[in-house]
Write an enzyme that holds these catalytic residues in place. Structure first.
Site, PDB file in Angstrom:
ATOM      1  CE  LYS A  57      41.655  26.113 -19.352  1.00 44.44           C
ATOM      2  NZ  LYS A  57      40.281  25.768 -19.657  1.00 44.44           N
ATOM      3  CG  ASP A 113      32.622  27.382 -16.197  1.00 45.07           C
ATOM      4  OD1 ASP A 113      32.667  26.214 -15.767  1.00 45.07           O
ATOM      5  OD2 ASP A 113      32.618  28.366 -15.451  1.00 45.07           O
ATOM      6  CG  ASP A 136      31.060  30.842 -19.618  1.00 47.40           C
ATOM      7  OD1 ASP A 136      30.959  31.427 -18.513  1.00 47.40           O
ATOM      8  OD2 ASP A 136      32.077  30.908 -20.317  1.00 47.40           O
ATOM      9  CG  ASP A 175      36.895  25.419 -20.673  1.00 46.02           C
ATOM     10  OD1 ASP A 175      37.458  25.667 -19.588  1.00 46.02           O
ATOM     11  OD2 ASP A 175      36.055  26.168 -21.192  1.00 46.02           O
TER      12      ASP A 175
END
Length: 184
Positions: free
Chosen positions: A103, A12, A18, A10
Site C-alpha cells: 500500500k 495491525d 498494533d 488493514d
C-alpha cells in the site's frame, strides 16, 4: 447477478492491536468490538479482505512463518462464520523497495474487485495509516481512517483535507458508516 459490497481491511491497528512489527502470537489481541462488527458485516453480505504491509519480513525482524502464525491466531480469535475473510495479502517489502502490492498500491483491491465481481461503489478500505487510505483512493473506492492504531495527528489532518471518513475504530465505522448495529 447483483455485485457484492466489500471491505478491504488493514490488519495491525485496525483488527488487532498494533505492536509495530507484530511477530509473536502472544502479541495478537483483537481490538475491542472487532469480532461482532465483522460478523455484522458478513451477515449484511459484505465480502472481507485483509491487505497488510509487513516490511518486518524483508527487514529481517520476523519470518513469513511468524507472520502466518499471527494471522492464524487472529483468525482463531475472530472465529468468523463462513465465508469469513476471503483472502489476506501481505506485502513484505520495505518502503524503499519495488513492490506490486505494498500500500498505497491499489493492485490487490482492483484484482479482488474483478475476481469477486464486487460493487466498487459499496467497497471501502479501512485502516490507520495514510498508505491504507491512499490504497483505497487509488483503487477508486471509499476510505476510512481509524484512530485505533499508529496514525499520527498530522496523518488525520491529511485525512480531513482529503475528505476521508475518520472514526475511532472499525466497530464505530461499521455502526456509523455501514449502518450495521449488532447491539440489538
Amino acid at each position: 447477478m447483483a455485485k457484492s459490497p466489500a471491505l478491504f481491511l488493514d490488519r495491525d491497528g485496525n483488527l488487532i492491536e498494533d505492536h509495530h512489527h507484530t511477530c509473536s502470537v502472544e502479541q495478537v489481541a483483537l481490538i475491542s468490538g472487532v469480532k461482532p462488527a465483522l460478523e455484522a458485516c458478513l451477515s449484511a453480505g459484505y465480502k472481507l479482505f485483509v491487505l497488510t504491509n509487513q516490511s518486518g519480513i524483508n527487514r529481517g525482524i520476523f519470518t513469513w512463518e511468524q507472520y502466518e502464525a499471527c494471522n492464524r491466531r487472529m483468525l482463531d480469535l475472530l472465529d468468523l462464520p463462513s465465508p469469513g475473510i476471503l483472502e489476506i495479502k501481505a506485502a513484505p517489502e520495505k518502503p524503499d523497495e519495488p513492490s506490486l502490492y505494498r500500500k498505497p498500491s491499489p493492485r490487490f483491491i482492483l484484482e479482488m474487485i474483478e475476481q469477486h465481481q464486487l460493487d466498487k461503489s459499496r467497497c471501502w478500505m479501512v485502516g490507520d495509516r495514510i498508505t491504507d487510505w491512499d490504497a483505497g483512493l487509488n483503487a477508486g473506492i471509499k476510505s476510512c481512517a481509524v484512530r485505533s492504531g499508529a496514525g499520527r495527528a498530522e496523518d488525520f489532518v491529511y485525512a480531513e483535507k482529503m475528505k476521508i471518513t475518520i472514526r475511532q475504530d472499525f466497530p464505530e465505522f461499521v455502526l456509523q458508516d455501514l449502518g450495521l448495529n449488532w447491539h440489538k
